[in-house]
Design a protein around this motif. Structure first.
Motif, PDB file in Angstrom:
ATOM      1  N   SER A 340       0.859  -1.207   0.000  1.00 45.32           N
ATOM      2  CA  SER A 340       0.000   0.000   0.000  1.00 45.32           C
ATOM      3  C   SER A 340       0.884   1.242   0.000  1.00 45.32           C
ATOM      4  O   SER A 340       2.044   1.189   0.431  1.00 45.32           O
ATOM      5  CB  SER A 340      -0.920   0.006   1.231  1.00 45.32           C
ATOM      6  OG  SER A 340      -0.146   0.066   2.422  1.00 45.32           O
ATOM      7  N   LYS A 341       0.313   2.338  -0.526  1.00 42.63           N
ATOM      8  CA  LYS A 341       1.025   3.620  -0.509  1.00 42.63           C
ATOM      9  C   LYS A 341      -0.006   4.746  -0.668  1.00 42.63           C
ATOM     10  O   LYS A 341      -1.051   4.565  -1.283  1.00 42.63           O
ATOM     11  CB  LYS A 341       2.071   3.676  -1.612  1.00 42.63           C
ATOM     12  CG  LYS A 341       1.516   3.516  -3.024  1.00 42.63           C
ATOM     13  CD  LYS A 341       2.634   3.519  -4.049  1.00 42.63           C
ATOM     14  CE  LYS A 341       2.063   3.303  -5.459  1.00 42.63           C
ATOM     15  NZ  LYS A 341       3.126   3.319  -6.484  1.00 42.63           N
ATOM     16  N   ASP A 342       0.330   5.907  -0.103  1.00 44.65           N
ATOM     17  CA  ASP A 342      -0.588   7.056  -0.185  1.00 44.65           C
ATOM     18  C   ASP A 342       0.190   8.328   0.164  1.00 44.65           C
ATOM     19  O   ASP A 342       1.332   8.255   0.639  1.00 44.65           O
ATOM     20  CB  ASP A 342      -1.769   6.877   0.771  1.00 44.65           C
ATOM     21  CG  ASP A 342      -2.980   7.705   0.334  1.00 44.65           C
ATOM     22  OD1 ASP A 342      -2.837   8.499  -0.626  1.00 44.65           O
ATOM     23  OD2 ASP A 342      -4.040   7.543   0.962  1.00 44.65           O
ATOM     24  N   GLY A 360       3.401   4.296   3.366  1.00 50.49           N
ATOM     25  CA  GLY A 360       2.895   3.035   2.806  1.00 50.49           C
ATOM     26  C   GLY A 360       3.540   1.819   3.488  1.00 50.49           C
ATOM     27  O   GLY A 360       4.234   1.943   4.505  1.00 50.49           O
TER      28      GLY A 360
END
Length: 422
Positions: A340-342, A360
Motif C-alpha cells: 500500500s502507498k498514499d 505506505g
C-alpha cells in the motif's frame, strides 16, 4: 568308459596274451584289478584256449577273413572301469589293413577289415603286439621292411586320431629275447636298433609307450614227428602282466579325467547357450509386449513424435522448465512488493500552505536481503527524491514514511508524487 583295443600281426601272440591276462585276472590281483567277462562266448573261448595251453599245446592261428569279438570289463577296487575288447582276426588281415595302407580308404576294403579299422580307431587305449621274430629272425629284407612299415603306419594312423598318448608298443615272448635285452639294456633301445623307423617316428619322445610281456615263460621242447618244438609247460608262469595292467589303469584314469573335463566344458557351453536362448526369448517377449503397447496407444509414428518432443524438452532450457526449477529451488533474491502507498498534505500553520507526506507498506516476497524504498516529490516539473534501505526477511513487512516540508504546496491540485520499492 574308456575302451582298450588289442591288435597285432600274425605270430605276435594276441590270443595267448589275452587268454593269459584274463585267467590271471579272473580273481582280483594285488592291484585290486579283476577282468569281468561280458558274455558267454568270451568265457567259453578263454577256457578253451587256457585248456589247450595247459595241455602243452598252442592254440591254432586265426584264419584270414575270420573275425570275432571278445569283451571284458577290467574293474579296479577304487571303482575305475575299462572296457577291453579283442576283435580277434588273422594277423594277415592286420598286415593287409596297415602294410597295404587300406585303412586310409575304408570304403573300398572288405567288411572284416572295415570292422577291424573301426575297432582300432574307436579305442581310447591301444596295445599293439609285436614279436621280435618278425625282425631279428626274418631273413627276407623285403618282408622285414613290410613288417616295420605295417607297425609304423598303424601308429601313424592311430596317433592321428588323438589316441597317440594312449598307445603302447608291446614286445611279446620276451623270454626268448633275453640276450637282446642284455645287449640293448632296455626294450626301447631294442626298438631303436631293430625298428628304427618306428622308434624315430613314435618311441623316441615317448608319445608311444614301450612295454614287454611274456605270456608263457615256462616252456619245454618236445619232438613232433622227429622235429623239436617248444610248447608250454603245465602251470606256466607269466611276466610283465602286472606292469601292463597298471599302465592300462593309469591311461584309463587319464582318459576319464579328459572325458570328464570335456563333459564339463560341453555342459558349460550348453548352459551358456540355454541362458543366451532365455535372454533372447525374454528380449523377444519384451519387444512383442512393447510393440503391442505402442500399437494400442496410437501406432509407432505417434510414439516416435512424442519421443522426439520429449527428448527436445529434456535437452532444452525452456522457460516453463526454468520456472519449475526455480519454484523447486525457491527465491534467491529479495522481491519487494508494495502492499500500500498514499500521500497527503500537511498544514504548516497560519500561512495555510502545506508540506507533503508519503507513506505506505512494503512486503518482501523473496529471499532475505536489502530492500530500497524510493519516492519523489514533484512540483512544476522538478522532483525531489528520498529513499531508505532496510533489510527484510522473507515475508517481513516494513512501513515507510517520507515528508517534504521544504517545498510548499498551496492546494492538493499541485500534489504530484511517486513511490516504489526495489
Amino acid at each position: 568308459m574308456p575302451t582298450v583295443a588289442i591288435i597285432g600281426t600274425e605270430g605276435s601272440g594276441k590270443t595267448v596274451f589275452i587268454t593269459t591276462l584274463a585267467k590271471r585276472l579272473s580273481v582280483e590281483n594285488k592291484l585290486g584289478a579283476f577282468m569281468n567277462p561280458q558274455d558267454r562266448r568270451t568265457v567259453q573261448y578263454i577256457e578253451k584256449v587256457w585248456t589247450i595251453l595247459n595241455n602243452s599245446e598252442w592254440p591254432a592261428s586265426t584264419s584270414p577273413g575270420e573275425l570275432f569279438e571278445l569283451e571284458w570289463t577290467l574293474e579296479w577296487r577304487d571303482g575305475l572301469r575299462v572296457d577291453i575288447r579283442l576283435v580277434d582276426c588273422a594277423g594277415q588281415d592286420l598286415r593287409a589293413l596297415f602294410a597295404d595302407e587300406q585303412a586310409a580308404n575304408p570304403e573300398g576294403m572288405p567288411e572284416q577289415l572295415r570292422q577291424l579299422a573301426d575297432y582300432s580307431r574307436a579305442a581310447n587305449i591301444v596295445l599293439l603286439m609285436v614279436n621280435l621274430k618278425d625282425f631279428i629272425g626274418e631273413s627276407n629284407d623285403e618282408r622285414r621292411t613290410s613288417n616295420e612299415w605295417a607297425l609304423k603306419y598303424a601308429l601313424d594312423l592311430l596317433g592321428s586320431n588323438g589316441a597317440g598318448a594312449h598307445i603302447a608298443l608291446v614286445f611279446t615272448q620276451i623270454d626268448q629275447y633275453q640276450e637282446v635285452l642284455r645287449e640293448c639294456s632296455d626294450w626301447k633301445n631294442a626298438a631303436k636298433k631293430y625298428l628304427p623307423y618306428v622308434y624315430g617316428a613314435h618311441l623316441r619322445d615317448d608319445r608311444v609307450a614301450t612295454m614287454a610281456v611274456a605270456s608263457v615263460v615256462d616252456t619245454q621242447v618236445i619232438l613232433d614227428n622227429g622235429s623239436p618244438r617248444r610248447v608250454p609247460t603245465p602251470k606256466f608262469r607269466s611276466t610283465g602282466m602286472g606292469t601292463m595292467v597298471k599302465w592300462i589303469g593309469d591311461q584309463a584314469k587319464a582318459v576319464v579325467e579328459k572325458q570328464e573335463a570335456e563333459a564339463k566344458h560341453e555342459a558349460a557351453i550348453r548352459e551358456q547357450k540355454e541362458q543366451d536362448d532365455k535372454r533372447v526369448q525374454a528380449a523377444e517377449q519384451r519387444r512383442h509386449k512393447l510393440t503391442s503397447f505402442l500399437k494400442r496407444i496410437g501406432g509407432l509414428a505417434i510414439v516416435a513424435v512424442l519421443l522426439i518432443k520429449g527428448c527436445t524438452w529434456l535437452t532444452s532450457d525452456s522457460p516453463s522448465k526454468g520456472s519449475r526449477e526455480r519454484e523447486q529451488q525457491g527465491p534467491t533474491v529479495p522481491e519487494p512488493n508494495m502492499v500500500s502507498k498514499d500521500a497527503r498534505l500537511v498544514g504548516t500553520g497560519a500561512l495555510e500552505s502545506f508540506g507533503l507526506e508519503i507513506w505506505g507498506r512494503v512486503r518482501n516476497d523473496g529471499a532475505d536481503g536489502n530492500v530500497t524504498i524510493r519516492c519523489e516529490f514533484i512540483q512544476a516539473g522538478q522532483s525531489w527524491p528520498q529513499y531508505v534501505t532496510v533489510r527484510l526477511a522473507h515475508g517481513e513487512y516494513y512501513d515507510f514514511h517520507f515528508t517534504d516540508r521544504t517545498h510548499l504546496w498551496q492546494n492538493s491540485g499541485q500534489v504530484q508524487w511517486k513511490a516504489w520499492a526495489e
